[in-house]
Enzyme design. Sequence first.
Site, mmCIF file in Angstrom:
data_model
loop_
_atom_site.group_PDB
_atom_site.id
_atom_site.type_symbol
_atom_site.label_atom_id
_atom_site.label_comp_id
_atom_site.label_asym_id
_atom_site.label_seq_id
_atom_site.Cartn_x
_atom_site.Cartn_y
_atom_site.Cartn_z
ATOM 1 N N SER A 97 -0.259 7.657 0.567
ATOM 2 C CA SER A 97 -1.396 8.556 0.712
ATOM 3 C C SER A 97 -1.059 9.954 0.178
ATOM 4 O O SER A 97 -0.731 10.100 -0.996
ATOM 5 C CB SER A 97 -1.834 8.587 2.181
ATOM 6 O OG SER A 97 -3.115 9.138 2.322
ATOM 7 N N ASP A 226 -9.549 -0.153 1.652
ATOM 8 C CA ASP A 226 -9.066 1.159 2.087
ATOM 9 C C ASP A 226 -10.263 2.086 2.233
ATOM 10 O O ASP A 226 -10.929 2.417 1.245
ATOM 11 C CB ASP A 226 -8.080 1.701 1.059
ATOM 12 C CG ASP A 226 -7.350 2.942 1.517
ATOM 13 O OD1 ASP A 226 -7.961 3.774 2.204
ATOM 14 O OD2 ASP A 226 -6.162 3.096 1.165
ATOM 15 N N HIS A 255 -6.036 1.253 4.921
ATOM 16 C CA HIS A 255 -5.189 2.353 4.448
ATOM 17 C C HIS A 255 -3.804 2.322 5.096
ATOM 18 O O HIS A 255 -2.812 2.674 4.467
ATOM 19 C CB HIS A 255 -5.869 3.687 4.734
ATOM 20 C CG HIS A 255 -5.201 4.860 4.093
ATOM 21 N ND1 HIS A 255 -5.011 4.954 2.731
ATOM 22 C CD2 HIS A 255 -4.676 5.999 4.627
ATOM 23 C CE1 HIS A 255 -4.401 6.094 2.451
ATOM 24 N NE2 HIS A 255 -4.183 6.745 3.580
#
Length: 275
Positions: A97, A226, A255
């Site tokens: 991320s 996600d 995610h």
Amino acid sequence: MATIITKDGTHIFYKDWGPKDGQPIIFSHGWPLSADAWDAQMVFFADHGFRTIAHDRRSHGRSDQVWYGNTMDQYADDLAELIEQLDLRDIVLVGHSTGGGEVTRYVGRHGTDRVAKIALIGAVPPLMLKTEANPGGLSIDAFDGIRKGTYDNRSQFFRDLTLPFYGYNRTGSTISEGIREEFWRQGMMGGLKGQLDSIRAFSESDFHQDLKAFDKPTLVLHGDDDQIVPIGAAALSTVKIVRHAVLRIYEGADHGLTQTHQDRFNADLFDFIIA
């Protein structure tokens, strides 16, 4: 507690597990978490002979909460200082991320002389924000909502965020209250100012030029469900720039797949590293 002190006087906390003569893997965490998000991966790879290192990004976790410098450039420079102070070489860089943005900006600013391989997991590059040139991105309203939720009631916002983060809002999902509580704990360790600044850093940083500097074997891994970093504007766009990258898509994955698909992820990352 192990820390380095950066050039601007910021203390950066890090963990350093496994044999010191093993090939180093550096794990960069997502927002608003800390190095603890990587504990299972650090143990797995240390048990396989790697030296595993994860740090708390400035203003997150146990690192100093600073008023200035909560930018992607500074995150990358902090990572560079960690690497240089520990004199690490032949590194595998793994970023999830926001951490994927940090790793990508590190390559853009500092090159790959010390790097062996790169893995971007549910990562924010090349650009999360919707613009005329990036129509597949998310509207600024989405990020303004994250800012407002974090500012108004950070504790409740982080609890609520775990539902889309781990796909727990999907029909048939198995919810782990322990994972939700751990996400909240890590998030609440960070500083509000730095976390607010980081929203701009992960959403508005443009990584197109940084990705063009990638010249090492690269894994781009993403879940196609996600809800935090949509795959189209992220992984599917990244592999158009880093054309030698290996793309691995987890069908139906969320995610937080490093935890929800932990064993599969560890095995796939291991195979990539040793290949």
